[in-house]
Design a protein around this motif. Structure first.
Motif, PDB file in Angstrom:
ATOM      1  N   HIS A 244       0.826  -1.200   0.000  1.00 58.62           N
ATOM      2  CA  HIS A 244       0.000   0.000   0.000  1.00 58.62           C
ATOM      3  C   HIS A 244       0.870   1.264   0.000  1.00 58.62           C
ATOM      4  CE1 HIS A 244      -3.258   2.649  -0.109  1.00 58.62           C
ATOM      5  NE2 HIS A 244      -2.597   3.350   0.751  1.00 58.62           N
ATOM      6  N   HIS A 293      -6.942  -2.375   4.186  1.00 51.47           N
ATOM      7  CA  HIS A 293      -8.093  -2.229   3.289  1.00 51.47           C
ATOM      8  C   HIS A 293      -8.026  -3.154   2.083  1.00 51.47           C
ATOM      9  CE1 HIS A 293      -5.659   1.334   1.525  1.00 51.47           C
ATOM     10  NE2 HIS A 293      -5.440   0.274   0.805  1.00 51.47           N
ATOM     11  N   HIS A 294      -6.886  -3.825   1.891  1.00 54.71           N
ATOM     12  CA  HIS A 294      -6.812  -4.813   0.808  1.00 54.71           C
ATOM     13  C   HIS A 294      -7.353  -6.162   1.251  1.00 54.71           C
ATOM     14  CE1 HIS A 294      -4.410  -2.262  -1.866  1.00 54.71           C
ATOM     15  NE2 HIS A 294      -3.960  -1.754  -0.734  1.00 54.71           N
TER      16      HIS A 294
HETATM   17 CU   LIG Z   1      -3.924   0.174  -0.554  1.00 55.42          CU
END
Ligand SMILES: [Cu+2]
Lengths: 528, 216
Positions: A244, A293-294
């Motif tokens: 990220h 969030h993945h």
């Molecule tokens: Cu991300």
């Protein structure tokens, strides 16, 4: 006049150079090459999706192509492009230094990049990896394809990134011109400082976790194999802990480019220098806390998902600060609309669009619907291609006169920018609709009702390719037929324009004294 | 006597700036190294949380004496290196060379003891990836996970020690050959930063693989 290009001309003088400008140019040539390679993969992928069934390639090849497209674009283009290319070339000049802090290491980072690239490409040629660019185990540790050379290639590329980061931070701390305080630096330097922090702290985590997958794949260690007590979720956590923030490795340098071009083309000081500089660190810091969030759909408590979702939205606050500052800078400036600024307009539009859909996917409830669909594909292409690539092209045109000593062709430049923008929107906007309608990503087949939008997307990819080709051809042609570039074609106050185009080997004809700030447009342009 | 002063590179203002840059560069590199190891420590922590019992038994199965002796050897080496830096700053080059070489030697002894331990494990039929007869007798998957992370973490650390021994040997030889003086002490200090870092990593591995053996 002698400059960095014609002071020595043998091939060996390039391969053994310690001049940051030449190293930057070699990085730029390399990443452009890989942009073409990754682009060809993408074109074949889009062609495959012209029809719902088999069109051009086999299902296996389809898996390999999207893997290699991702790996090449992320690690061989997006991550090194602006920092290692333009950063190497311009950071020392902007600080009034003769070179980066460790010139020999800098050259080493280029060779390490090439070694990593060769390893990766070797994994492409024969039984190419089919794991996706995320290399999720347990599949990646069991695939019959050559995942190992690709994984090792990315590991090696990571070292190149780390060295660049160490070099940039040390350069900023120790080689600023006499009297230049931190808050006097051009904003591009701040962007590079922020990105270097992520490169230094994020990349090693990716490196070690990929090495563990290599051990699993080649020596059957079984660390991430659930059948043998391993836990693939740990891999996902550590992978996204890097990957990220890697998005910010790809977007912070473009943001630095935007700050430079907007001020230069508006001939106005930034609305708030501090807002742009500080928000860089806001993004770099919060970016390390959002990786979850993945994984909303891979098994995560509601509390965790909530926290990760809110933190992810927090990034948008810092991004918005930047966007408002840039538009505020353009307001009532004496704006020159030239090719770089046309690209910046495209950047702003696409970045806001991509960013807003990012806030949307950070909401858990929506993400569960969109996860692993084309909606997510469209979202991250808006950020990575829409924003990063347009900023790269903006930088290429903006600094082309300085790097090469030749002017690009203005008319062709604007035409290329418009084609790239239209082609991009044509390719990726339909994918939002496809994803929302439920078309999953990474599938070879799709159902009939998705065909119309897929055809549109494929047609868009041809316009995008045409635009990029036009840019490439006209830029190369300008090397032959372009006008000679003046030292400062934009009437900019930024420091790199105070030296001749192209700059002499030592960057400035004599030790520079910066008597005014890089954005002091209320002061006259003094003689260089 | 030639107390060689390091060359000033063309892009630095003066020697103190150049030394500052070199030190800062090493600190940043070590930050990166710390994150390398943190990935492995996270792996260990996650698996220990999954399998607390077998991890505890696995630690108890390791040789506390050899592990502790190795801790003392590494720390003694670090002490030598600090003294070497003090000696060089006081312009006592011969002593400094000797102490630097002694640090390298300590590293070498550490590696020999570590290799002996690995040999013991392998004689018992413990190999990475859960191979060997030990895992036939102890078929719970957690045993394989424990020893694979043991080999992974200590192996990765041993690679760093090996690199460190090489650098120390080269540094001792370089100080001797170039007849360096106090002005070059910053270079020895940078080698020291790396070596102390490798030691500190071991100070985490020691409890994780030798000390945390009692039931809670
Ligand atoms: Cu991300």
């Amino acid at each position: 006049m002698k400059n960095y290009l014609n002071c020595e001309t043998t091939i060996w003088s390039w391969l053994s150079t310690k001049d940051h400008k030449r190293i930057g140019v070699m990085f730029l040539v390399s990443v452009t090459l890989f942009l073409l390679v990754g682009g060809v993969f993408a074109l074949i992928l889009r062609l495959e999706h012209l029809t719902p069934g088999p069109t051009l390639v086999s299902p296996n090849m389809y898996n390999q192509l999207f893997t290699l497209h991702g790996v090449v674009m992320v690690w061989l283009f997006l991550i090194p492009a602006i920092p290692a290319g333009f950063g190497n070339f311009f950071l020392p000049i902007m600080l009034g230094a003769k070179d980066v802090a460790f010139p020999r290491l800098n050259l080493a980072s280029l060779y390490i990049f090439w070694i990593g690239a060769i390893l990766t490409i070797y994994g492409v040629l024969d039984r190419a990896a089919d794991t996706g660019w995320t290399f999720y185990p347990p599949y990646s540790s069991q695939t019959y394809t050559k995942a190992t050379p690709v994984l090792l290639g990315v590991f090696v590329l990571g070292w190149s990134t780390i060295i660049t980061g160490v070099n940039f931070i040390t350069t900023i701390h120790t080689l600023r011109a006499k009297g230049m305080r931190f808050m006097d630096m051009p904003l591009f330097a701040w962007a590079l400082y922020g990105v270097s922090i992520i490169q230094i702290l994020g990349t090693p985590v990716l490196g070690i976790i990929l090495l563990m997958v290599v051990m699993d794949h080649s020596f059957d260690w079984g660390l991430f194999d659930p059948a043998r007590g391993g836990d693939p979720l740990i891999y996902q956590h550590l992978f996204w802990f890097y990957s990220h923030p890697a998005v910010y490795i790809m977007i912070l340098p473009p943001m630095g480019v935007v700050s430079e071009i907007v001020t230069s083309m508006a001939h106005k000081n930034p609305l708030s220098y501090k807002a742009i500089a500080y928000s860089t660190f806001g993004i770099a810091f919060v970016g390390f806390l959002t990786w979850g969030h993945h994984m909303f759909t891979s098994g995560m408590s509601e509390l965790n998902a909530g926290i990760f979702g809110i933190l992810s939205m927090g990034v948008a606050v810092f991004s918005a600060i930047k966007v408002f500052t840039w538009t505020g800078t353009l307001y009532r400036g004496s704006v020159w609309i030239r090719t770089p600024l046309v690209y910046i307009f495209a950047f702003l539009f696409l970045f806001i669009f991509g960013g807003m859909t990012g806030v949307a996917v950070a909401a858990t409830s929506l993400d569960v619907h969109w996860h692993d669909t084309y909606f997510v594909v469209a979202h991250f292409h808006f950020i990575m291609v829409g924003a990063s690539l347009t900023a790269f092209l903006a930088a290429l045109h903006y600094w082309w006169p300085k790097i090469t000593g030749k002017m690009y062709f203005e008319g062709w430049g604007v035409a290329g920018a418009i084609l790239v923008f239209l082609g991009f929107v044509g390719t990726f906007f339909p994918q939002f609709l496809l994803g929302n309608a439920g078309m999953p990503r990474r599938y070879y087949h799709y159902s009939e009702q998705f065909q119309a939008l897929n055809v549109l997307s494929t047609a868009g990819s041809w316009v995008l390719a045409l635009g990029l080709l036009l840019v490439l051809v006209t830029l190369i042609w300008s090397l032959v037929a372009g006008e000679k570039a003046p030292a400062n074609p934009w009437n900019s106050r930024s420091y790199e324009w105070m030296t001749p185009s192209p700059p002499p080997k030592e960057n400035f004809p004599e030790t520079p004294r910066f008597v005014r700030g890089p954005y002091d447009y209320h002061l006259p342009l003094e003689p260089p | 006597m030639n107390l060689a002063v390091p060359k000033l590179q063309h892009h630095f203002e003066d020697l103190p700036k150049q030394a500052h840059a070199a030190r800062l560069g090493m600190w940043l590199f070590l930050a990166s190294e710390a994150l390398f190891f943190s990935g492995l420590f996270t792996l260990y922590a996650a698996y220990r949380a999954h399998y607390p019992e077998i991890f505890r038994e696995g630690v108890a199965h390791n040789d506390l004496v050899l592990g502790t002796v190795n801790t003392f050897i590494l720390l003694t080496g670090s002490l030598f290196l600090s003294l070497a830096l003090w000696a060089l700053r006081a312009a006592r080059r011969a002593l400094s060379v000797l102490l630097t070489a002694a640090t390298g030697l300590a590293g070498l002894v550490y590696l020999i003891i570590k290799a002996t331990e690995w040999a013991h494990h392998m004689a018992e039929g413990i190999f990475p990836g859960g191979r060997g007869r030990f895992f036939v007798e102890n078929p719970e998957p957690a045993w394989a996970i424990f020893y694979t992370s043991y080999y992974g973490l200590t192996g990765f650390h041993a690679i760093h020690v090996t690199v460190g021994v090489g650098i120390l040997a080269w540094t001792a030889w370089w100080m001797h050959r170039e007849r360096v003086g106090p002005a070059a002490a910053y270079k020895l200090a940078i080698v020291g930063l790396y070596w102390h870092f490798v030691d500190i990593v071991w100070l985490f591995l020691w409890p994780l693989f030798y000390l945390l053996r009692n039931p809670a």
